[in-house]
Design an enzyme around this catalytic site. Structure first.
Site, PDB file in Angstrom:
ATOM      1  N   ARG A 108       0.821  -1.211   0.000  1.00 49.50           N
ATOM      2  CA  ARG A 108       0.000   0.000   0.000  1.00 49.50           C
ATOM      3  C   ARG A 108       0.857   1.263   0.000  1.00 49.50           C
ATOM      4  NH1 ARG A 108      -5.246   1.119   1.994  1.00 49.50           N
ATOM      5  NH2 ARG A 108      -5.410  -1.074   2.558  1.00 49.50           N
ATOM      6  N   ARG A 186      -2.407  -9.036   9.876  1.00 48.23           N
ATOM      7  CA  ARG A 186      -1.794  -8.658   8.608  1.00 48.23           C
ATOM      8  C   ARG A 186      -0.300  -8.462   8.807  1.00 48.23           C
ATOM      9  NH1 ARG A 186      -6.083  -6.045   5.302  1.00 48.23           N
ATOM     10  NH2 ARG A 186      -4.380  -5.698   3.846  1.00 48.23           N
ATOM     11  N   ASP A 306     -13.749   5.515   1.472  1.00 44.54           N
ATOM     12  CA  ASP A 306     -14.203   4.885   2.705  1.00 44.54           C
ATOM     13  C   ASP A 306     -15.124   5.784   3.520  1.00 44.54           C
ATOM     14  OD1 ASP A 306     -12.861   2.556   2.194  1.00 44.54           O
ATOM     15  OD2 ASP A 306     -11.188   2.955   3.553  1.00 44.54           O
ATOM     16  N   ALA A 319     -10.378  -0.293  -2.585  1.00 43.56           N
ATOM     17  CA  ALA A 319      -9.529   0.759  -3.159  1.00 43.56           C
ATOM     18  C   ALA A 319      -9.951   1.094  -4.582  1.00 43.56           C
ATOM     19  CB  ALA A 319      -8.065   0.325  -3.132  1.00 43.56           C
TER      20      ALA A 319
END
Length: 428
Positions: A108, A186, A306, A319
């Site tokens: 990201r 994650r 978002d 995204a």
């Protein structure tokens, strides 16, 4: 008619992918753009993020961006599905999607840096350390209060994330998030430790990126390698009923991640055990019901990304849909305000009506994709392994949001004139 030779003044809040895309696309159309970012520097945070071909075409439309993203991104030919005890089920081949366009999956922070730099190159003014304290609007203007300063524009596009302050002016009240019932461990790490274990050494193959998904009862574990076998990212989605008011994102702990997959294959434990604890995050998946509207009462402020529609990761579209918002908003503003700055409310209403049904339908896929894995009958899955493949729908991936906005704008405006009381139908 409010004619002016001055460019439209667009204020954008939040330098995520929605805000940056909106800023780039607005600059392409000659608007004056100021983008406000609350953080004092661009943050290189995150792990793997996925952009489908529907947003990949946006990257490819920005000169030089595709060439900068390619070496950073994941390039596997498919995704191998295995059971939690490591029985091979099936392989999902990505080749069939190439006819739709190009996918981009990578870190990201690294992808964000490329897009950030492109925004600066095209003339976007980015103001760091500018946390918005207030939104306001009149019949003719909209603006924000930043660090005590009142800044006015013609329109505000609010991409200020899941904790959006702009929601309050749009809804008239503060809506609270709720737990989705799931959380994700994650991680992003180098592959040096993986190379040392015979179980995991193949993941560091410099000639072929790997992509594997292990599925178990109410848990799934996805692992991807990239950048010539030097980087590895994994996500472990599991049941979690923690109070979202306590923490949305917190440090993760290897032993807790292992506890979520107690009887799983040794390779899964080996990957988690190889993870430096500083590289592990425990991310609570918050959920919000679809908003009844994304636009403010005077139609000068619009939510994007978002702030308007948080996605579950299993949609693999959060995204991408944020980027589609940015392009669509820019196209609508372009078409509405040619020679008439007063038409901003028309553009904002058209943006909402064009985007809302598509976003709602795409949001649903996050739930259906997750349930196909988490609620699977594994006796059935072993006999019908195709059932766990991701449904990669053409209507999602083979979509040009800019062309669609141009094509749909006039008809959308006419429909809104015919039905001035139209409201979205926020039913998942």
């Amino acid at each position: 008619m409010t004619q002016s030779t001055d460019p439209l003044r667009v204020l954008i809040v939040g330098a995520g992918f929605a805000g940056l895309t909106a800023a780039i696309e607005c600059r392409k159309r000659g608007f004056k753009v100021i983008l406000f970012e609350g953080n004092s520097s661009r943050r290189q945070l995150g792990d793997i993020i996925s952009f489908g071909s529907n947003s990949g075409r946006i990257f490819c439309s920005w000169p030089g961006v595709e060439e900068k993203l390619d070496p950073l991104c994941h390039h596997s030919s498919g995704l191998d599905f295995r059971t939690y005890d490591d029985e091979f089920l099936t392989r999902q081949i990505w080749d069939s999607e190439k006819k739709y366009g190009k996918r981009f999956n990578g870190h990201r922070g690294e992808i964000h840096e490329v897009v950030w730099n492109h925004a600066i190159d095209v003339g976007v003014e980015i103001r760091l350390g500018c946390k918005v304290q207030e939104y306001f609007e009149t019949e003719s203007e909209a603006g924000v209060v930043v660090n005590g300063e009142r800044i006015v524009g013609d329109v505000v596009l609010a991409g200020d994330g899941v904790r959006s302050l702009a929601r309050t002016i749009v809804l008239g009240f503060e809506d609270k998030p709720k737990s989705s019932g799931y959380a994700v461990y994650r991680a992003w790490m180098n592959t040096e430790t993986l190379k040392q274990n015979p179980l995991t050494a193949f993941l560091a193959d410099p000639t072929q990126d790997q992509h594997i998904g292990w599925l178990g009862p109410d848990v799934h574990f996805l692992v991807a390698t990239l950048q010539k076998g030097t980087a590895c990212s994994w996500v472990l989605t599991h049941k979690d009923d923690a109070d979202v008011e306590e923490s949305w994102s917190a440090p993760g702990y290897v032993d807790e991640a292992i506890a979520a997959i107690p009887n799983w294959a040794p390779i899964c434990h080996a990957i988690v055990r190889a993870t430096p604890e500083h590289a592990l995050v425990d991310w609570k998946l918050v959920f919000r019901d679809p908003l009844p509207t994304w636009i403010s009462p005077k139609r000068r402020i619009a939510l994007i990304g978002d702030a308007a529609h948080p996605f579950l990761p299993t949609s693999i579209q959060g995204a991408s849909q944020s980027m589609e918002d940015g392009v669509t908003a820019a196209v609508c503003l372009e078409l509405a305000t040619k020679g008439d700055r007063g038409n901003v409310p028309e553009a904002i209403r058209a943006y909402e009506k064009i985007r809302y049904p598509r976003v709602l339908a795409t949001q649903r896929t996050g739930v259906t994709n997750r349930d196909a894995w988490h609620k699977a009958d594994f006796d059935y899955v072993r006999k019908n392994p195709e059932s766990v493949k991701l449904p990669r729908q053409e209507w999602v991936l083979n979509f040009d949001c800019g062309k669609h906005a141009y094509d749909a704008y006039s008809e959308t405006v006419e429909s809104l004139k015919a039905d001035p009381d139209w409201k979205p139908d926020p039913v998942l």
